[in-house]
Enzyme design. Structure first.
Site, PDB file in Angstrom:
ATOM      1  N   CYS A  22      -6.220  -3.780   6.942  1.00  0.00           N
ATOM      2  CA  CYS A  22      -7.325  -2.823   6.865  1.00  0.00           C
ATOM      3  C   CYS A  22      -8.514  -3.332   6.075  1.00  0.00           C
ATOM      4  O   CYS A  22      -9.653  -2.976   6.367  1.00  0.00           O
ATOM      5  CB  CYS A  22      -6.835  -1.498   6.300  1.00  0.00           C
ATOM      6  SG  CYS A  22      -6.408  -1.533   4.546  1.00  0.00           S
TER       7      CYS A  22
ATOM      8  N   CYS B 121       0.831  -1.205   0.000  1.00  0.00           N
ATOM      9  CA  CYS B 121       0.000   0.000   0.000  1.00  0.00           C
ATOM     10  C   CYS B 121       0.863   1.252   0.000  1.00  0.00           C
ATOM     11  O   CYS B 121       0.595   2.213  -0.733  1.00  0.00           O
ATOM     12  CB  CYS B 121      -0.930  -0.008   1.210  1.00  0.00           C
ATOM     13  SG  CYS B 121      -2.054   1.403   1.275  1.00  0.00           S
TER      14      CYS B 121
END
EC number: 2.8.1.13
Length: 376
Positions: A211, A112
């Site tokens: 997440c 990410c």
């Protein structure tokens, strides 16, 4: 050499990535307080962010975007929500699933940072005329007199997050701000600072999970995408000791959740030693069979000039792991690493991050390992 970030030279137009948590909110507030022209942005990374988080799990919900907006209002900065859900799915979520399917153990936070926060986000920020992207990571950018920059560990080692930033290259470091990197303080004091600033996220729980897996059930998440695929669990001799519903649900070094009905001859716990997606087999054995003496790693990314010739470094193999001394050399684009002392639980797909003191030299993705004791 001075320990400074780009803010040391002139006020900048800064895009502050605001997740909705306390760290990114305080980072944005500090950047604004330092005199920068700050704009807050929340990244919408879920295609369906309708459900609220459960406890401290998950992120990217409507609740998070609202928390980020409220923080930006208190700081007094403009705020936007950018939809990067499709890019996040392709570069992070799909990559995560594919890596597990191939028997490897990925780190989605590194991916990410590489693909979203310091590629897609930074590219868009620069195109819009911003000078830098600020995040709430605990790490430091150290600036040399000639303008070159290095990535270093945070002043507070207990909160250091440089491992997940080891994928950043020269260009990305030149446009990165980490306002919390010099903070030597407890998380309670960061929360107290947020409260003094009037930020409602001061008492918001931290998120410790992947997440995009809000309930923390990684195996269930993978099963929903890859389906069940029953196979054998075998010991080091190749004898069957149990079954599983998908080899992708295991990681090297795993001890719990093996569901082996047959105890080991010595009565000691068994650990996952190998995952073979080709024949859908998981191999288990004693803990000392996890010892790794060397590895090769691919796709190296350097936080500066690539090293030449063999060198001695310390290596970190997981986000909250200890450092271990190594000798490393880049040979024809592949990083070869030898450990001074055997390391345990090293899995293909993980990132190895090399350090020279506190300086992050770079990172690479582990491809193969050499065991002190060969696995059958």
């Amino acid at each position: 050499m001075t320990s400074q970030t780009p803010q040391s030279t002139r006020p900048l137009r800064v895009l502050a990535a605001m997740s909705g948590g306390v760290d990114s909110a305080v980072a944005a507030a500090r950047a604004a307080e330092a005199g920068h022209d700050v704009t807050g942005v929340h990244l919408a990374l879920s295609a369906n962010p309708q459900s609220f988080r459960t406890g401290a799990r998950g992120c990217c919900t409507i609740e998070d975007s609202r928390d980020a907006r409220r923080a930006a209002d208190v700081i007094g900065i403009p705020f936007y929500v950018w939809d990067l859900a499709e890019r996040f799915r392709e570069d992070v979520v799909d990559d995560f699933v594919a890596e597990y399917e191939a028997g490897r153990t990925p780190n989605p936070c590194l991916r990410c940072n590489e693909k979203i926060k310091f590629a897609a986000l930074l590219d868009k920020a620069l195109a819009l005329g911003f000078d830098a992207v600020a995040t709430g990571h605990y790490a430091k950018v150290v600036e040399h007199p000639d303008g070159t920059r290095e990535l270093h560990r945070a002043s507070d080692m207990a909160k250091d997050q440089s491992y997940v930033l080891g994928v950043l290259d020269d260009r990305q470091l030149a446009h990165a701000l980490f306002p919390l990197g010099d903070t030597v303080t407890t998380k309670d004091e960061i929360r107290a600072e947020a409260e003094r600033r009037g930020l409602a996220v001061a008492k918001k729980p931290d998120s410790h999970d992947i997440c995009f897996i809000a309930d923390g059930d990684t195996q269930g998440f993978l099963a929903s995408r890859l389906g069940k695929a029953e196979g054998d669990i075998v010991d080091e001799t190749g004898s069957k000791v149990g079954t599983h519903e998908g080899a992708y649900g295991f990681t090297i070094g795993q001890r719990k959740g093996l569901r082996i009905g047959t105890p080991a001859p010595d009565g000691k716990p068994r650990y996952v030693l190998d995952i073979s997606p080709v024949n859908n087999t998981v191999t288990v054995g004693p803990v000392d069979s996890l010892d790794v003496t060397a590895l090769t790693a691919i796709k190296p990314r350097w936080c500066g000039t690539a090293p030449s010739g063999p060198g001695t470094y310390t290596a970190q193999l997981r986000a909250h792991g200890d450092e271990t001394p190594v000798t490393a050399e880049l040979v024809d684009g592949t990083l070869t690493v030898t450990f001074d002392e055997p390391a345990r639980g090293v899995a293909p797909g993980q990132a190895i991050v090399l350090y020279d003191g506190t300086r992050v030299v770079g990172s690479a993705t582990i491809a193969t390992t050499t065991r002190a004791k060969a696995v059958a």
